[in-house]
Write an enzyme that holds these catalytic residues in place. Structure first.
Site, short mmCIF file in Angstrom:
data_model
loop_
_atom_site.label_atom_id
_atom_site.label_comp_id
_atom_site.label_asym_id
_atom_site.label_seq_id
_atom_site.Cartn_x
_atom_site.Cartn_y
_atom_site.Cartn_z
N TYR A 257 -1.27 4.72 13.65
CA TYR A 257 -2.90 4.59 13.38
C TYR A 257 -3.43 3.82 14.90
CZ TYR A 257 -1.80 6.60 9.02
OH TYR A 257 -1.49 7.74 8.11
N ASP B 107 13.56 24.06 -16.88
CA ASP B 107 13.83 25.00 -15.81
C ASP B 107 13.76 26.29 -16.79
OD1 ASP B 107 13.72 23.68 -13.52
OD2 ASP B 107 15.70 22.92 -13.62
N ARG C 214 7.80 2.77 -3.86
CA ARG C 214 8.49 3.53 -4.73
C ARG C 214 9.27 3.09 -5.89
NH1 ARG C 214 11.97 6.72 -0.17
NH2 ARG C 214 11.96 4.48 0.85
N ARG D 221 13.22 -0.24 -1.01
CA ARG D 221 13.49 0.76 -2.07
C ARG D 221 14.15 -0.22 -3.02
NH1 ARG D 221 16.27 4.72 -3.62
NH2 ARG D 221 17.51 4.87 -1.65
N HIS E 41 2.20 2.39 12.01
CA HIS E 41 2.58 3.61 11.47
C HIS E 41 1.57 4.48 12.46
CE1 HIS E 41 3.43 2.24 7.10
NE2 HIS E 41 4.52 2.52 7.84
N TYR F 116 -4.46 3.42 2.15
CA TYR F 116 -5.12 3.29 3.09
C TYR F 116 -6.69 3.60 2.73
CZ TYR F 116 -4.21 8.22 4.09
OH TYR F 116 -3.99 9.68 4.10
N PRO G 211 0.89 -1.15 -0.13
CA PRO G 211 -0.13 -0.06 -0.02
C PRO G 211 1.04 1.25 -0.08
CG PRO G 211 -0.81 -1.52 1.58
CD PRO G 211 0.65 -2.10 1.14
P1 ADP Z 1 16.61 21.13 -16.81
O1 ADP Z 1 16.37 20.91 -15.35
O2 ADP Z 1 15.44 22.03 -17.37
O3 ADP Z 1 16.81 19.98 -17.66
P2 ADP Z 1 19.28 21.66 -16.48
O4 ADP Z 1 19.79 22.84 -15.96
O5 ADP Z 1 19.40 20.49 -15.72
O6 ADP Z 1 17.70 22.18 -16.95
O7 ADP Z 1 19.92 21.65 -17.62
C1 ADP Z 1 20.19 22.39 -18.73
C2 ADP Z 1 21.36 21.94 -19.70
O8 ADP Z 1 21.52 22.64 -20.78
C3 ADP Z 1 22.78 21.86 -19.04
O9 ADP Z 1 23.40 20.54 -19.14
C4 ADP Z 1 23.54 23.07 -19.90
O10 ADP Z 1 24.94 22.57 -19.84
C5 ADP Z 1 22.77 22.95 -21.16
N1 ADP Z 1 22.94 24.34 -21.95
C6 ADP Z 1 22.74 25.51 -21.63
N2 ADP Z 1 23.05 26.32 -22.56
C7 ADP Z 1 23.31 25.56 -23.63
C8 ADP Z 1 23.39 25.82 -24.96
N3 ADP Z 1 23.41 27.01 -25.41
N4 ADP Z 1 23.84 24.97 -25.84
C9 ADP Z 1 23.64 23.58 -25.39
N5 ADP Z 1 23.48 23.30 -24.11
C10 ADP Z 1 23.16 24.22 -23.23
FE1 SF4 Z 2 11.26 7.44 -6.32
FE2 SF4 Z 2 9.74 8.70 -7.94
FE3 SF4 Z 2 9.12 8.83 -5.29
FE4 SF4 Z 2 11.42 9.95 -6.27
S1 SF4 Z 2 9.24 10.53 -6.71
S2 SF4 Z 2 11.09 8.61 -4.56
S3 SF4 Z 2 12.00 8.70 -7.85
S4 SF4 Z 2 9.24 6.77 -6.83
#
Ligand code: ADP
Ligand code: SF4
Length: 688
Positions: free
Chosen positions: A175, A645, A320, A297, A173, A61, A29
């Site tokens: 409960y 990001d 997980r 895990r 747990h 649960y 669970p």
């Molecule tokens: P996300 O979490 O969104 O995937 P990350 O920061 O983990 O972002 O990864 C971004 C990647 O992009 C890094 O590995 C970085 O080196 C790469 N990067 C940034 N600028 C450039 C670019 N101009 N050309 C190629 N790669 C790039």
């Molecule tokens: Fe594992 Fe995914 Fe949970 Fe992270 S979110 S602990 S990778 S099952």
């Protein structure tokens, strides 16, 4: 490629009372953040696990009565016939693939919130709510105990009617049932308190009554803790556990064993590694002839085999690992070990339940999207055209986009500025305790290497001209984000210093680049997740005095949702990191940091040589904006998107999800107005 014969033992059927599990893979669970609110979503998610080879698949649960309700943490329910219909969606889906379905019955006691039902909860005594709500329980009298037993029996019958093969008595747990067992918590003076025999009475009655009610068709499992607590030295304190266990050992058909400290049982990988429960529960099988399941895990089939062969457990319990890879058993069976998507132990899945939203996973972006978006972790729609796709940046978002597009059959070019793939996950995985995060990169890199239609270009920092020159049909910019040096004061970003002192202001990126501060250092945590604590540990390990300052009332506040905050706090304390909560950093002149009390108290100053700002990140979207600076979107000879990001900085799970969504939706007709199906209770069957 077939299965390695070493792993045959994992695929043996195992008898559990009146039913037989097809193999030893047992999804215990686990919280889903869905509960009774999303029955179709749950059924589809669990169906995928059955397809993926899990022999037993449990619910989360199930409340047996409205006086046990946990909202805002979504729980399942077995209150009435509408619950039977909802659960039948899942049991049918699971049976379709030859797996067993199990329902965990639950009564929360002082550990449930009852904010939804507004009924007082009941417990051994009138006890404060253990989640901090200003409500106490009602002390159960004899009638209450009779009611509870009746509710439990009725819920077991409903579980049987819904098609479940295994029904749980949930005695751990913190409960209700575990409170009856507990020597310090149970202070009753009637036949349900006092002696061990008396404290075990309710558990015994519930096991027997569940067997009487459904035992001809369903197995009865008991979830039980192998220890009472963990000592200061990390060693188990068993108390009366062994004796208790011996009293009940042959009553149920299966024992589901865990341990008392949830933050260890469900520990993040930073503090808890694979198979961590063994030192606490290794003795259990010597006390019972009934099959045992436990968790750890587990992602390595060799560890799994070792656990079974050494007589630690009969089933490989997993929550997980089954979330990160619903096809884990199938991949072992097919000899595709490198295709296993190993859990990284981040507990983002658990955080969803803490917040009260449907589950998500850092490794498996399809988790929770099986029904509402029709996503599947292994099967993706074939490509819609012969288009070429350029992905810039091989972090979590770029890697996942490339992988999923590669599976779809598209020709993909993945360009990465550095030699190493993985972006932030590779960088963060090098920080103390974070090594398992590298699995986000490892799994995807391994998959990409095997795809002839994906070309990876390392050490290739692309410019706008490069992007235009590639002449791709689609371009995704996944260039990540960079930590800022400023504070965010809830309105805007404000610098804490200027001039020469700026060189003494560091960010997590500096630390990950190996640019470490020298001398006493203040780590300012305006982020609230794990990063500041990890950075503090890293600098402390260099021998410098470290003060961690946060405007929050607690260290790593958000990490409370992943159940790691408590471990972080103790860890920092042991490392000798000084923690100053409820303070904002307002100024740093290179020698003195000025801190303002968030409650309006007097400001304080701390003499430090450096500060590390862990506050917010700035999207690296200059490339995206640079392309749009050359041509308007309508004139571009390719579609352009930013993902991960670089689009909106967030947790790793969000970047993986963004990459996956891009790949799933490329050249597909997506209704932007209704981008997902809406799961909800079927009002058609319920009169108002
Ligand atoms: P996300 O979490 O969104 O995937 P990350 O920061 O983990 O972002 O990864 C971004 C990647 O992009 C890094 O590995 C970085 O080196 C790469 N990067 C940034 N600028 C450039 C670019 N101009 N050309 C190629 N790669 C790039
Ligand atoms: Fe594992 Fe995914 Fe949970 Fe992270 S979110 S602990 S990778 S099952």
């Amino acid at each position: 490629m077939g299965r390695d014969s070493r792993y045959d033992i994992l695929f043996e059927p195992v008898q559990i009372g009146p039913v037989t599990a097809p193999n030893r893979f047992y999804q215990v669970p686990h919280c889903t953040g869905m509960g009774w609110q999303y029955p179709r979503t749950l059924a589809a998610m669990r169906k995928v696990k059955a397809q993926g080879g899990w022999g037993v698949i449990c619910t989360e649960y199930n409340s047996i009565h409205p006086s046990s309700d946990d909202l805002p943490h979504p729980y399942a329910s077995l209150w009435d016939d509408s619950d039977v219909r909802a659960h039948a969606l899942m049991t049918d889906a699971v049976h379709e693939h030859g797996s067993l379905a199990a329902a965990e019955l639950w009564y929360g006691g002082a550990n449930s919130n009852n904010l939804f039902s507004r009924l007082p909860s009941m417990d051994v005594d009138s006890r404060p709510n253990t989640k901090g709500h200003p409500y106490q329980t009602r002390a159960m009298d004899k009638q209450d105990i009779r009611d509870l037993r009746r509710w439990h029996r009725k819920a077991a019958l409903r579980a049987r009617d819904a098609g479940f093969d295994v029904v749980y008595v949930y005695a751990t747990h913190g409960y209700l049932i575990s409170n009856f067992l507990h020597p310090r918590v149970n202070t009753r003076s009637d036949e349900y308190g006092g002696s061990l025999e008396n404290r075990v009475r309710l558990t015994r009655e519930l096991i027997q009554e569940t067997k009487d009610a459904v035992g001809d068709r369903c197995a009865v499992a008991v979830r039980f803790s192998a220890d009472e607590e963990i000592g200061e030295d990390g060693q188990p304190i068993y108390g009366e556990r062994r004796e208790m266990f011996e009293m009940l050992s042959d009553l149920p058909d299966l024992w589901d064993i865990n341990i008392a400290d949830y933050s260890v049982e469900m520990g993040v990988s930073r503090f808890t590694k694979e198979a961590a429960l063994e030192p606490y529960m290794h003795w259990v099988k010597s006390v019972t002839d009934k099959p045992v399941v436990t968790v750890g895990r587990f992602t390595s089939p060799d560890t799994m085999v070792s656990q079974v062969r050494r007589g630690i457990t009969d089933f490989i319990g997993a929550a997980r690992p089954s979330i990160a890879d619903p096809y884990l058993p199938k991949k072992i069976e097919e000899g595709r070990l490198s295709a296993i998507r190993e859990c990284i132990g981040c507990n983002v899945c658990y955080a969803s339940d803490s917040i009260g939203v449907p589950i998500r996973c850092s490794q498996n972006p399809t988790m929770g999207e099986e029904w509402r978006k029709g996503w599947h972790p292994e099967i993706l729609r074939k490509k819609s055209s012969e288009a070429r796709v350029l992905i810039v940046g091989a972090g979590a978002a770029g890697l996942e986009a490339a992988r999923a597009l590669g599976v779809r059959g598209y020709d993909v070019l993945l360009a990465e500025a550095s030699r190493e793939l993985g972006g932030r996950v590779s960088r963060e995985a090098a920080l103390p305790g974070m090594s398992e995060y590298i699995r986000v990169k490892d799994y995807r890199e391994q998959q990409l290497i095997e795809m002839p239609n994906v070309e990876i270009y390392r050490e290739s920092p692309l410019t706008v001209d490069d992007i235009l020159a590639v002449e791709a049909d689609h371009v995704a910019i996944a260039t990540g984000a960079t930590w800022r040096k400023e504070c965010f004061d809830e309105e805007r970003f404000v610098p804490v210093t200027e001039g020469a002192a700026l060189s003494r202001v560091f960010t997590p990126d500096d630390i990950m680049d190996g640019k470490l501060p020298d001398g006493p250092t203040l780590v300012f945590d305006g982020d609230g997740y794990y990063m500041a604590s990890v950075i503090a540990e890293k600098i402390r390990a260099q021998g410098h005095a470290v003060t961690l300052v946060t405007p929050s009332d607690s260290v790593s506040d958000w990490a409370g949702k992943t159940s790691e905050r408590w471990r972080i706090r103790t860890h920092l304390l042991r490392l000798g990191v000084e923690v100053l909560p409820s303070k904002s950093l307002v100024q740093f002149d290179g020698e003195i940091a000025e801190l303002e009390c968030t409650y309006g108290g007097p400001s304080v100053t701390v003499p430090v040589a450096n500060t590390v700002m862990v506050t917010a990140r700035k999207p690296n979207d200059s490339l995206y904006r640079g392309v749009l600076g050359r041509m308007s979107p309508e004139d571009l000879p390719f579609s352009l998107r930013r993902i991960g990001d670089c689009d909106a900085p967030a947790i790793i799970a969000a970047a993986v999800y963004a990459g996956h969504r891009y790949a799933q939706e490329l050249e597909e007709a997506v209704d932007e107005d209704i981008p997902l199906k809406h799961d909800r209770v079927d009002v058609g069957q319920q009169p108002i």
